[in-house]
Write an enzyme that holds these catalytic residues in place. Structure first.
Site, PDB file in Angstrom:
ATOM      1  N   GLY A   1     -17.626 -34.872 -68.852  1.00  0.00           N
ATOM      2  CA  GLY A   1     -16.667 -34.444 -70.212  1.00  0.00           C
ATOM      3  C   GLY A   1     -16.924 -35.422 -71.066  1.00  0.00           C
ATOM      4  O   GLY A   1     -16.500 -35.927 -71.903  1.00  0.00           O
TER       5      GLY A   1
ATOM      6  N   GLU B   1     -32.133 -32.992 -73.187  1.00  0.00           N
ATOM      7  CA  GLU B   1     -32.435 -31.109 -73.257  1.00  0.00           C
ATOM      8  C   GLU B   1     -32.408 -30.850 -74.487  1.00  0.00           C
ATOM      9  O   GLU B   1     -32.047 -31.694 -75.559  1.00  0.00           O
ATOM     10  CB  GLU B   1     -30.926 -30.764 -72.606  1.00  0.00           C
ATOM     11  CG  GLU B   1     -30.839 -30.262 -71.360  1.00  0.00           C
ATOM     12  CD  GLU B   1     -29.195 -29.750 -70.996  1.00  0.00           C
ATOM     13  OE1 GLU B   1     -29.500 -29.429 -69.894  1.00  0.00           O
ATOM     14  OE2 GLU B   1     -29.027 -29.691 -71.629  1.00  0.00           O
TER      15      GLU B   1
ATOM     16  N   GLU C   1     -20.673 -23.779 -65.784  1.00  0.00           N
ATOM     17  CA  GLU C   1     -20.579 -23.699 -67.214  1.00  0.00           C
ATOM     18  C   GLU C   1     -22.295 -22.687 -67.205  1.00  0.00           C
ATOM     19  O   GLU C   1     -22.182 -23.311 -67.213  1.00  0.00           O
ATOM     20  CB  GLU C   1     -20.580 -25.027 -67.590  1.00  0.00           C
ATOM     21  CG  GLU C   1     -18.957 -25.275 -67.108  1.00  0.00           C
ATOM     22  CD  GLU C   1     -18.805 -26.438 -67.958  1.00  0.00           C
ATOM     23  OE1 GLU C   1     -17.478 -26.894 -68.467  1.00  0.00           O
ATOM     24  OE2 GLU C   1     -19.589 -27.518 -68.906  1.00  0.00           O
TER      25      GLU C   1
ATOM     26  N   GLU D   1     -23.942 -26.731 -65.876  1.00  0.00           N
ATOM     27  CA  GLU D   1     -23.344 -27.058 -64.873  1.00  0.00           C
ATOM     28  C   GLU D   1     -22.107 -26.699 -64.082  1.00  0.00           C
ATOM     29  O   GLU D   1     -21.481 -26.180 -64.593  1.00  0.00           O
ATOM     30  CB  GLU D   1     -23.009 -29.044 -65.211  1.00  0.00           C
ATOM     31  CG  GLU D   1     -21.723 -28.441 -66.119  1.00  0.00           C
ATOM     32  CD  GLU D   1     -21.066 -29.849 -66.507  1.00  0.00           C
ATOM     33  OE1 GLU D   1     -22.004 -30.658 -67.494  1.00  0.00           O
ATOM     34  OE2 GLU D   1     -20.092 -30.445 -65.869  1.00  0.00           O
TER      35      GLU D   1
ATOM     36  N   ASN E   1     -19.117 -27.462 -61.816  1.00  0.00           N
ATOM     37  CA  ASN E   1     -17.639 -28.162 -62.470  1.00  0.00           C
ATOM     38  C   ASN E   1     -17.338 -27.996 -60.368  1.00  0.00           C
ATOM     39  O   ASN E   1     -16.472 -27.386 -60.374  1.00  0.00           O
ATOM     40  CB  ASN E   1     -16.731 -28.059 -63.025  1.00  0.00           C
ATOM     41  CG  ASN E   1     -17.229 -29.006 -64.565  1.00  0.00           C
ATOM     42  OD1 ASN E   1     -16.880 -27.875 -65.609  1.00  0.00           O
ATOM     43  ND2 ASN E   1     -17.617 -29.717 -64.608  1.00  0.00           N
TER      44      ASN E   1
ATOM     45  N   ARG F   1     -14.563 -28.909 -58.933  1.00  0.00           N
ATOM     46  CA  ARG F   1     -13.062 -29.572 -59.346  1.00  0.00           C
ATOM     47  C   ARG F   1     -12.510 -27.788 -59.870  1.00  0.00           C
ATOM     48  O   ARG F   1     -12.665 -27.075 -60.330  1.00  0.00           O
ATOM     49  CB  ARG F   1     -12.690 -30.396 -60.089  1.00  0.00           C
ATOM     50  CG  ARG F   1     -12.952 -30.350 -61.585  1.00  0.00           C
ATOM     51  CD  ARG F   1     -12.851 -31.475 -62.629  1.00  0.00           C
ATOM     52  NE  ARG F   1     -12.551 -30.003 -64.066  1.00  0.00           N
ATOM     53  CZ  ARG F   1     -13.542 -31.350 -64.602  1.00  0.00           C
ATOM     54  NH1 ARG F   1     -15.171 -31.918 -64.352  1.00  0.00           N
ATOM     55  NH2 ARG F   1     -14.200 -30.557 -65.796  1.00  0.00           N
TER      56      ARG F   1
ATOM     57  N   VAL G   1      -9.125 -27.974 -66.054  1.00  0.00           N
ATOM     58  CA  VAL G   1      -8.011 -28.309 -66.876  1.00  0.00           C
ATOM     59  C   VAL G   1      -7.365 -26.852 -67.420  1.00  0.00           C
ATOM     60  O   VAL G   1      -6.314 -26.338 -67.262  1.00  0.00           O
ATOM     61  CB  VAL G   1      -8.106 -29.023 -68.616  1.00  0.00           C
ATOM     62  CG1 VAL G   1      -6.910 -28.883 -68.912  1.00  0.00           C
ATOM     63  CG2 VAL G   1      -8.324 -30.463 -68.081  1.00  0.00           C
TER      64      VAL G   1
ATOM     65  N   ARG H   1      -4.933 -27.256 -75.859  1.00  0.00           N
ATOM     66  CA  ARG H   1      -4.790 -28.310 -74.977  1.00  0.00           C
ATOM     67  C   ARG H   1      -3.972 -29.942 -76.338  1.00  0.00           C
ATOM     68  O   ARG H   1      -4.102 -29.462 -77.510  1.00  0.00           O
ATOM     69  CB  ARG H   1      -5.838 -29.220 -75.082  1.00  0.00           C
ATOM     70  CG  ARG H   1      -6.492 -28.733 -74.038  1.00  0.00           C
ATOM     71  CD  ARG H   1      -7.654 -29.076 -73.474  1.00  0.00           C
ATOM     72  NE  ARG H   1      -7.982 -28.572 -72.521  1.00  0.00           N
ATOM     73  CZ  ARG H   1      -9.488 -29.150 -71.933  1.00  0.00           C
ATOM     74  NH1 ARG H   1     -10.052 -30.457 -72.137  1.00  0.00           N
ATOM     75  NH2 ARG H   1     -10.371 -28.181 -70.912  1.00  0.00           N
TER      76      ARG H   1
END
Lengths: 169, 510
Positions: free
Chosen positions: B167, B203, B278, B291, B293, B295, B298, B341
């Site tokens: 995040g 990176e 991602e 990466e 995620n 979970r 959103v 959002r």
């Protein structure tokens, strides 16, 4: 006829309002408009300007002005008696603070670091403080060139929204 | 291996808790909500079948306290825990705790979470799975001088990232050597305070990449599918703002390559459940692993809109040990979906959180519109948590239709009491680059430097002036009316009405 000096989003309006036999008579900058306003309850109303329909919610803002919510957006508005505003302009008095001499916390949070010291000259965009709020570190930068007069917080201190953090000369 | 779930405790709050409860209700599963002090009457508590108090308002004393969550699950005899996103969702110790207590954790195993949560290990795994990663290096606890030596080989600008990050926390872009030491220190301190792990790595910073991610589902029997991509390039400080699917630049061929790459790493990590891989994608279509995620994201609803699947139901079904009912060749993605959002933030003040009470709240509806909210009218937006109010999700046959529906829906919102990002979204929906699908993760900073944009049309500004002047006029007038007529009105308007009516009938006026 009541006449108001209204400022919205940096734009000035001269608004005259009257209410006669159940009808509003409104003119903006001398231009008459057909206006109807129907209360929807609380502070909300349905506004019809030249038949164009708009649902508005007018509320008192913390700074004494008003806040108008419409189309999912909100605008800060100040309303003043027209004649008073003219007098004020001639006298050269600004409404609201002249220069922002104090820097207040824009959000509640934890001060992580204070990057400036009293007497220090800062340039626009230079980091002043680091505040952690909602689990994010926010680097607060100077909005303009200024000289720091005093710092009122230290790293590790919790602050509420509106607390004075820094003073500028 | 199969175990029917009858009751789920949702270890979260706000819109995602409500979202999970809806899936529970659809499945006939009893939902248990948890709440902190300031959330006593929150919407997610009203939506849950059962609710348990778990502590004081700060999340470190409630939503993050594993003991309290486990106790609530035991007390209500829940058989599973859904962590939502954030809070304990990607905490391997918590996932382990659930297993130890005989509870089903709706998500991957603690080992998988631990492996993928460590960005350095995830990078190594991605390489093993044949994915490209961005050139970079582990700093391995080196001081800033030694680290600078290593970083010079990569070349500035570079990106400092927390090994345990997510995040955007503990993440810094460094443009030049001079700024390196400061960025390293602040990233590390933020990482330490957010994740309890101050390790960082660097990176190469890609100039204008797109952020595109692949949704995957994998069951306990090794069946795995990918459900297309989500483009999440519109970000502010590494937080996603608008997401859409399909991406305007992903061809069926690229989708297949990215999807298969995602499936590879998901398989190799032993992943079970709904996951997101991602990637950063460059103009030429080359994509780099970022990466995984571990979970529910959103932005999962946009995938639901185009795939017709309910991802939370899929998660629950996988957790019950059931086999996926969908095969890759069955995945049919239809139309275009966009998510905005809606945050309680003030865009004119650099997006600082705007807390307070919602004095009016009426979300939009109609064709192609879905709103996942965690609030209702009079809800309080507390200072303690993520300031997300709602997610506006729109669907259209194609991108232009989705965009016009987004415009319509944004304008249909009636909301007062706190400042929100609704108007800012509305501006983006008219932005030329957005309309052209010309996106990158730097879109917002390039298109809206210093938050410089015209939020309101001239007409709207004038209407606001009229509305405010009328308000002042009515209030001033009321005072004089009140003084002059105080003695006149007696009784309610109801009595007055009937009195008049009676008079009329007696008088015989027709």
């Amino acid at each position: 006829m009541p006449r108001y000096h209204v400022v919205v989003d940096g734009k000035e309006f001269d608004v005259e309002v009257n209410y006669r036999s159940g009808q509003y008579e409104v003119s903006v900058n001398g231009r008459p408009l057909r206006v109807q306003s129907h209360r929807l309850g609380e502070s909300r109303s349905l506004l019809l300007v030249d038949n164009q329909s708009l649902e508005v919610d007018v509320r008192i803002n913390g700074d004494g002005g008003k806040i108008v919510f419409m189309k999912g957006m909100e605008m800060s508005v100040s309303v003043e008696d027209y004649n008073l505003a003219q007098l004020r302009k001639i006298a050269g008095i600004h409404s609201g603070p002249l220069v922002e001499a104090t820097f207040r916390a824009p959000m509640p949070g934890l001060v992580i670091d204070v990057r400036v010291q009293p007497g220090q000259k800062v340039k626009r965009g230079e980091p002043l403080l680091v505040i952690e709020a909602m689990k994010m570190e926010n680097i607060i930068k100077a909005k303009g060139d200024a000289i720091v007069k005093a710092t009122h917080v230290r790293g590790g201190q919790s602050v509420e929204k509106g607390d004075v953090l820094l003073e500028f000369e | 291996m199969s175990h029917k779930i009858n009751k789920i405790l949702i270890a979260n709050r706000g819109e995602i808790a409500v979202r999970v409860m809806r899936a529970c209700r659809d499945l006939g599963i009893t939902s248990v909500g948890v709440y902190s002090e300031c959330d006593k009457t929150a919407y997610h508590v009203r939506m849950s079948d059962e609710a348990v108090y778990i502590g004081n308002s700060p999340s470190t004393e409630s939503y993050l306290v594993q003991d309290n969550i486990i106790r609530a699950a035991k007390e209500t005899q829940a058989d599973a825990i859904h962590p939502g996103y954030g809070f304990l969702a990607e905490n391997p110790e918590f996932a382990q705790r659930c297993l130890d207590e005989g509870l089903i954790f709706i998500g991957p195993s603690p080992e998988t979470i631990r492996l993928l949560g460590d960005k350095l290990q995830a990078r190594a795994l991605a390489l093993k799975a044949g994915l490209s990663v961005i050139p970079g290096t582990d700093l391995d606890g080196r001081d800033s001088k030694a680290a600078l030596q290593l970083v010079r080989d990569i070349g500035f600008p570079i990106l400092v990232k927390a090994a345990a990050g997510g995040g955007g926390k503990g993440m810094r872009v460094v443009e030049s050597e001079a700024l390196f030491a400061e960025a390293l220190a602040s990233a590390s301190s933020e990482a330490a305070s957010s994740f309890g792990d101050g390790r960082v790595f660097v990176e190469r910073y890609l100039k204008r990449p797109r952020h595109i991610e692949i949704q995957t589902l994998r069951d306990q029997h090794g069946n795995c599918v990918y459900l297309g991509e989500r483009e999440c390039s519109i970000q502010r400080r590494h937080q996603k703002v608008i997401e859409e699917t399909p991406s305007p630049v992903v061809s069926p061929e690229l989708r297949k390559r990215m999807g298969e790459a995602a499936v590879n790493i998901v398989r190799m990590s032993g992943y079970v459940g709904a996951g997101t891989v991602e990637f950063l994608v460059e103009k030429d279509g080359s994509f780099y692993f970022l990466e995984v995620n571990t979970r529910l994201q959103v932005e999962h609803p946009i995938t639901e809109m185009v795939s017709g699947l309910d991802l939370v139901k899929e998660q629950i079904s996988i957790a019950e040990g059931k086999k996926l009912t969908i095969r890759q060749e069955d995945v049919a993605l239809r139309g275009h979906a966009i998510e905005c959002r809606i945050y309680a933030e003030d865009p004119s003040e650099g997006f600082v959180p705007s807390t307070g009470r919602l004095k009016n709240y009426r979300p939009p509806s109609g064709p192609g519109v879905r709103v996942d909210s965690g609030v209702v009218i009079f809800s309080e937006i507390p200072i303690y948590y993520d300031p997300i109010i709602a997610k506006l999700v729109v669907w259209g046959q194609d991108r232009p239709e989705a965009i016009s529906r987004a415009r319509r829906a944004l304008e249909e919102f009636r909301l007062s009491g706190v400042k929100t990002t609704i108007g800012f979204h509305r501006v983006i929906m008219d932005n030329k680059k957005f309309l052209d699908g010309d996106l990158s993760t730097r879109f917002l900073e390039e298109e809206f430097p210093d938050n410089n944009y015209q939020l309101f049309s001239d007409d709207l500004v004038e209407r606001a002036a009229i509305a405010a002047a009328l308000d002042t006029f009515v209030k001033e007038r009321k005072i004089t009316l009140g003084n002059g007529r105080r003695s006149r009105s007696t009784g309610s308007s109801w009595t007055t009405f009937h009195r008049r009516n009676n008079l009329r009938s007696f008088g015989g006026s027709r």
